[in-house]
Design a protein around this motif. Structure first.
Motif, PDB file in Angstrom:
ATOM      1  N   ALA A 123      -1.778  -4.098  -4.410  1.00 15.73           N
ATOM      2  CA  ALA A 123      -2.433  -2.967  -3.767  1.00 15.73           C
ATOM      3  C   ALA A 123      -2.959  -1.992  -4.803  1.00 15.73           C
ATOM      4  CB  ALA A 123      -1.443  -2.261  -2.841  1.00 15.73           C
ATOM      5  N   PHE A 124      -4.131  -1.434  -4.526  1.00 13.54           N
ATOM      6  CA  PHE A 124      -4.764  -0.448  -5.387  1.00 13.54           C
ATOM      7  C   PHE A 124      -5.179   0.726  -4.504  1.00 13.54           C
ATOM      8  CE2 PHE A 124      -5.575  -4.724  -6.861  1.00 13.54           C
ATOM      9  CZ  PHE A 124      -5.154  -4.676  -8.185  1.00 13.54           C
ATOM     10  N   VAL A 125      -4.819   1.944  -4.903  1.00 15.61           N
ATOM     11  CA  VAL A 125      -5.147   3.116  -4.079  1.00 15.61           C
ATOM     12  C   VAL A 125      -6.038   4.080  -4.845  1.00 15.61           C
ATOM     13  CG1 VAL A 125      -3.078   3.013  -2.635  1.00 15.61           C
ATOM     14  CG2 VAL A 125      -3.032   4.341  -4.737  1.00 15.61           C
ATOM     15  N   SER A 126      -6.846   4.793  -4.073  1.00 15.48           N
ATOM     16  CA  SER A 126      -7.686   5.848  -4.635  1.00 15.48           C
ATOM     17  C   SER A 126      -7.751   6.963  -3.596  1.00 15.48           C
ATOM     18  CB  SER A 126      -9.085   5.296  -4.888  1.00 15.48           C
ATOM     19  OG  SER A 126      -9.922   6.316  -5.403  1.00 15.48           O
ATOM     20  N   GLU A 182      -5.614   8.446   1.199  1.00 18.95           N
ATOM     21  CA  GLU A 182      -5.922   7.477   0.143  1.00 18.95           C
ATOM     22  C   GLU A 182      -6.447   6.212   0.805  1.00 18.95           C
ATOM     23  OE1 GLU A 182      -2.460   8.449  -3.138  1.00 18.95           O
ATOM     24  OE2 GLU A 182      -2.022   7.035  -1.533  1.00 18.95           O
ATOM     25  N   ILE A 222      -4.398   5.343   4.110  1.00 18.48           N
ATOM     26  CA  ILE A 222      -3.038   5.867   4.001  1.00 18.48           C
ATOM     27  C   ILE A 222      -3.116   7.393   4.045  1.00 18.48           C
ATOM     28  CG2 ILE A 222      -0.984   6.019   2.520  1.00 18.48           C
ATOM     29  CD1 ILE A 222      -1.474   3.195   3.501  1.00 18.48           C
ATOM     30  N   ALA A 275       2.299   1.715  -3.447  1.00 13.07           N
ATOM     31  CA  ALA A 275       1.295   2.131  -4.432  1.00 13.07           C
ATOM     32  C   ALA A 275       0.838   3.574  -4.216  1.00 13.07           C
ATOM     33  CB  ALA A 275       0.085   1.197  -4.372  1.00 13.07           C
ATOM     34  N   SER A 276       1.069   4.102  -3.034  1.00  7.72           N
ATOM     35  CA  SER A 276       0.627   5.455  -2.707  1.00  7.72           C
ATOM     36  C   SER A 276       1.374   6.496  -3.538  1.00  7.72           C
ATOM     37  CB  SER A 276       0.861   5.731  -1.218  1.00  7.72           C
ATOM     38  OG  SER A 276       0.580   7.075  -0.920  1.00  7.72           O
ATOM     39  N   CYS A 326       0.831  -1.213   0.000  1.00  7.12           N
ATOM     40  CA  CYS A 326       0.000   0.000   0.000  1.00  7.12           C
ATOM     41  C   CYS A 326       0.860   1.255   0.000  1.00  7.12           C
ATOM     42  CB  CYS A 326      -0.941  -0.009   1.198  1.00  7.12           C
ATOM     43  SG  CYS A 326      -2.325  -1.165   1.030  1.00  7.12           S
ATOM     44  N   CYS A 357      -6.488   2.279   0.426  1.00  6.65           N
ATOM     45  CA  CYS A 357      -5.788   1.195  -0.255  1.00  6.65           C
ATOM     46  C   CYS A 357      -6.596  -0.084  -0.106  1.00  6.65           C
ATOM     47  CB  CYS A 357      -4.394   1.011   0.363  1.00  6.65           C
ATOM     48  SG  CYS A 357      -3.492  -0.383  -0.368  1.00  6.65           S
ATOM     49  N   TYR A 401      -6.208  -4.011  -0.733  1.00  4.80           N
ATOM     50  CA  TYR A 401      -5.147  -4.991  -0.931  1.00  4.80           C
ATOM     51  C   TYR A 401      -5.764  -6.343  -1.244  1.00  4.80           C
ATOM     52  CZ  TYR A 401      -1.027  -7.851  -0.033  1.00  4.80           C
ATOM     53  OH  TYR A 401       0.011  -8.742  -0.155  1.00  4.80           O
TER      54      TYR A 401
END
Length: 102
Positions: free
Chosen positions: A92-95, A81, A65, A39-40, A36, A83, A85
């Motif tokens: 990991a995918f963050v938005s 964000e 995050i 990916a941030s 995470c 995350c 996982y």
């Protein structure tokens, strides 16, 4: 005598299984945290709080995050964000996460 030896063996086996499960969870959480943070998009990214562990049927964990936006035009503003996982794929995918936004 045999009963007490059997109880001892079963107790030791239960302790070993429990210890490995705890260690496995700790390892998985550390992998999630590392993925995470990587990916941030933030500088000085760090986790806030504990992860939300979804059921194995879903296979995801969620982690909030926080950090500082890296882009110059953001002028060192802080943000959040979310995350997600994927425990199966270890990805990991963050938005961006702004709970006050409408």
């Amino acid at each position: 005598m045999i009963r007490s030896a059997l109880l001892l063996v079963l107790s030791l086996a239960a302790l070993c299984a429990q210890a490995s499960s705890t260690q496995a969870w700790n390892d998985q959480r550390q992998q999630m945290l590392n993925a995470c943070l990587k990916a941030s998009q933030f500088k000085n990214a760090h986790a806030r709080g504990k992860p939300a562990e979804f059921d194995d049927r879903v296979g995801f964990s969620a982690l909030l995050i926080e950090g500082t936006y890296a882009q110059k035009h953001m002028k060192q503003r802080t943000g959040s964000e979310l995350c997600l996982y994927d425990r199966r794929q270890q990805q990991a995918f963050v938005s961006e996460w702004n709970p006050q936004a409408k």
